[in-house]
Design a protein around this motif. Structure first.
Motif, PDB file in Angstrom:
ATOM      1  N   TRP A  80      75.848  83.206  39.171  1.00 20.60           N
ATOM      2  CA  TRP A  80      76.315  83.238  37.775  1.00 20.60           C
ATOM      3  C   TRP A  80      76.099  84.632  37.175  1.00 20.60           C
ATOM      4  N   LYS A  81      75.072  85.344  37.628  1.00 16.34           N
ATOM      5  CA  LYS A  81      74.866  86.708  37.146  1.00 16.34           C
ATOM      6  C   LYS A  81      75.954  87.635  37.671  1.00 16.34           C
ATOM      7  N   ALA A  82      76.278  87.487  38.970  1.00 14.83           N
ATOM      8  CA  ALA A  82      77.343  88.312  39.552  1.00 14.83           C
ATOM      9  C   ALA A  82      78.661  88.084  38.823  1.00 14.83           C
ATOM     10  N   VAL A  83      78.983  86.815  38.551  1.00 13.03           N
ATOM     11  CA  VAL A  83      80.222  86.483  37.833  1.00 13.03           C
ATOM     12  C   VAL A  83      80.188  87.071  36.425  1.00 13.03           C
ATOM     13  N   SER A  84      79.023  87.019  35.785  1.00 13.90           N
ATOM     14  CA  SER A  84      78.894  87.566  34.425  1.00 13.90           C
ATOM     15  C   SER A  84      79.151  89.068  34.405  1.00 13.90           C
ATOM     16  N   PHE A  85      78.596  89.800  35.347  1.00 15.25           N
ATOM     17  CA  PHE A  85      78.789  91.252  35.382  1.00 15.25           C
ATOM     18  C   PHE A  85      80.208  91.637  35.803  1.00 15.25           C
ATOM     19  N   ILE A  86      80.800  90.844  36.684  1.00 17.60           N
ATOM     20  CA  ILE A  86      82.218  91.086  37.017  1.00 17.60           C
ATOM     21  C   ILE A  86      83.076  90.909  35.776  1.00 17.60           C
ATOM     22  N   SER A  87      82.804  89.849  35.032  1.00 16.74           N
ATOM     23  CA  SER A  87      83.550  89.602  33.790  1.00 16.74           C
ATOM     24  C   SER A  87      83.344  90.737  32.797  1.00 16.74           C
ATOM     25  N   LEU A  88      82.105  91.250  32.715  1.00 13.92           N
ATOM     26  CA  LEU A  88      81.809  92.370  31.822  1.00 13.92           C
ATOM     27  C   LEU A  88      82.603  93.610  32.223  1.00 13.92           C
ATOM     28  N   SER A  89      82.614  93.925  33.517  1.00 17.00           N
ATOM     29  CA  SER A  89      83.334  95.102  33.995  1.00 17.00           C
ATOM     30  C   SER A  89      84.832  94.984  33.746  1.00 17.00           C
ATOM     31  N   VAL A  90      85.389  93.806  34.007  1.00 14.84           N
ATOM     32  CA  VAL A  90      86.831  93.584  33.779  1.00 14.84           C
ATOM     33  C   VAL A  90      87.163  93.707  32.291  1.00 14.84           C
ATOM     34  N   SER A  91      86.290  93.147  31.457  1.00 14.16           N
ATOM     35  CA  SER A  91      86.532  93.207  30.003  1.00 14.16           C
ATOM     36  C   SER A  91      86.513  94.656  29.510  1.00 14.16           C
ATOM     37  N   LEU A  92      85.530  95.442  29.949  1.00 13.61           N
ATOM     38  CA  LEU A  92      85.444  96.847  29.537  1.00 13.61           C
ATOM     39  C   LEU A  92      86.619  97.652  30.071  1.00 13.61           C
ATOM     40  N   PHE A  93      87.059  97.341  31.272  1.00 12.15           N
ATOM     41  CA  PHE A  93      88.236  98.018  31.853  1.00 12.15           C
ATOM     42  C   PHE A  93      89.481  97.769  30.996  1.00 12.15           C
ATOM     43  N   ILE A  94      89.653  96.521  30.571  1.00 14.89           N
ATOM     44  CA  ILE A  94      90.813  96.164  29.737  1.00 14.89           C
ATOM     45  C   ILE A  94      90.735  96.867  28.378  1.00 14.89           C
ATOM     46  N   ILE A  95      89.542  96.897  27.793  1.00 14.20           N
ATOM     47  CA  ILE A  95      89.375  97.536  26.475  1.00 14.20           C
ATOM     48  C   ILE A  95      89.704  99.024  26.558  1.00 14.20           C
ATOM     49  N   ILE A  96      89.220  99.684  27.584  1.00 14.12           N
ATOM     50  CA  ILE A  96      89.446 101.122  27.719  1.00 14.12           C
ATOM     51  C   ILE A  96      90.933 101.449  27.855  1.00 14.12           C
ATOM     52  N   ASN A  97      91.660 100.624  28.587  1.00 11.99           N
ATOM     53  CA  ASN A  97      93.059 100.931  28.874  1.00 11.99           C
ATOM     54  C   ASN A  97      94.032 100.392  27.834  1.00 11.99           C
TER      55      ASN A  97
END
Length: 410
Positions: A80-97
């Motif tokens: 669940w931690k790995a999934v949480s950090f993947i979700s965080l990275s994807v969310s930040l990637f979307i925000i930046i672009n």
């Protein structure tokens, strides 16, 4: 570093401080906290840097390596931690672009430097992601190798165990057969001596008979224990009243049996869907104990066997007014080879085997006792396994039967 004027110390500091913090936590073996803080810090620092420069530098590609790293760092039970950090990275990637970011001073690079940065970031992301992937594959390889090695060990132990079980079965059968044969011969000789009415030998014959009975009981206990452990449960409809009557008759050779009032107050129409062999083992051991430890000094020593309903189960009760069991021994009487007093005789396996057999049938045995007043064994049987056959009604003692029980015991 290509252009010192574009270096932002506030943005660069997290990348310098984060490894130090991680090293300190790892040094003190705080690995889980180290991984968690490391992933949070890296994502935040990467987000701030990516917001402050052109997308053409490709720094945001490191969110991919961040996701790969989170999969490597956290084990399956922390997925669940790995999934949480993947979700965080994807969310930040979307925000930046997709979302304009103007809260951080923008740093411009020359087209040539942007191309160089893009190549460097792409190579870095590829190497980091591949390293994480190979690390996971390496872990899986060694784990599978470990499992294959253990599987061979387990298979060999299973073969050894099967061999030991087979040998034990043969031993039990052989021992019971070889021991029973001479006992039968001795019993026959004793009977002949008694028939000839040789007065001087009567004392010896009674002692020999007593020891034969004890040895036969011990042999039977061994056989029952072995069979209960290895034979599957085979339920069928049995008449409980008839089962109890047969057991009482088989125990009439006990010294105290003729001096006891043994009452079978179970309805003659009551049937159980159960394994008859294990039921007989349970009842034989419990009823035998009630007979063995009867208090013949009482005016009317008795053993009462009855069935009552309690909530959603039936209770098969074996009650007596015998010598009773001291409370300090009650919790141990079902242990293997346990004997509650010096007056106890037998193998010490009876009640242990009874409990083992009851567990196979999903029954539960409870006991209440008071020293010098008597003992009550309660065998709890699921209500669904009892019936009256073709006769309708509640599988309980009728009022007339209950009245007769009370009168006869009185």
């Amino acid at each position: 570093f290509f252009d010192s004027k574009s270096i932002s110390i506030p943005l660069l500091s997290p990348f310098l401080a984060l490894p130090v913090v991680i090293w300190i936590l790892n040094h003190y073996k705080k690995y889980n906290l180290s991984a968690t803080l490391g992933m949070i810090g890296f994502n935040i620092a990467l987000f701030l840097v990516a917001c402050s420069e052109s997308r053409d530098t490709g720094v945001y590609l490191h969110f991919i390596s961040s996701s790969a790293t989170s999969i490597f760092l956290f084990e399956y039970d922390q997925r669940w931690k790995a999934v949480s950090f993947i979700s965080l990275s994807v969310s930040l990637f979307i925000i930046i672009n997709l979302v304009p970011m103007d809260f951080i001073a923008y740093r411009e690079y020359s087209p040539e430097n942007e191309r160089i940065f893009f190549v460097l970031h792409t190579i870095g992301v590829t190497l980091i992601s591949c390293d994480c992937l190979f690390s996971v594959l390496d872990q899986n390889y060694h784990f599978q190798k470990y499992l294959r090695k253990n599987q061979k060990v387990i298979e060999q132990k299973n073969k050894d165990l099967e061999k030991a079980n087979t040998e034990l079965d043969r031993f039990v059968y052989s021992a019971s057969h070889d021991l029973r044969a001479p006992l039968a011969s001795i019993r026959g000789l004793v009977s002949l001596m008694e028939m000839e009415k040789v007065v001087s030998n009567n004392d010896y014959t009674s002692k020999i008979t007593s020891r034969i009975t004890v040895m036969e009981s011990y042999i039977n206990d061994i056989v029952h224990y072995s069979r209960n452990a290895r034979v599957e449960v085979s339920p069928e409809a049995v008449n409980l009243h008839a089962i109890v009557s047969g057991i009482v008759s088989s125990l009439d050779h006990f010294d105290n049996a003729s001096d006891l009032k043994i009452g079978n107050y179970i309805d003659s129409k009551l049937t159980l869907n159960t394994d008859p062999y294990r039921l007989k083992v349970i009842l034989s051991n419990v009823i035998a104990n009630a007979i063995k430890y009867a208090d013949l000094k009482k005016d009317v020593p008795f053993v009462k066997i009855s069935m009552v309903r309690v909530d959603t189960s039936m209770e098969l009760r074996i009650e007596d007014n015998g010598i009773g069991i001291d409370k300090m021994h009650l919790h141990s009487i079902f242990d293997m080879f346990y004997r509650a007093s010096q007056e106890s005789y037998g193998s010490g396996l009876g009640l242990y085997i009874a409990v083992e057999a009851a567990e196979k049938l999903k029954y539960k045995i409870e006991v209440e006792s008071e020293i010098n007043h008597g003992t009550c064994f309660k065998i709890k049987i699921p209500f669904a396994s009892t019936s009256f056959g073709t006769t309708s009604g509640d599988p309980l003692m009728s009022s007339n039967l209950a009245s007769r029980v009370s009168q006869e015991v009185s």
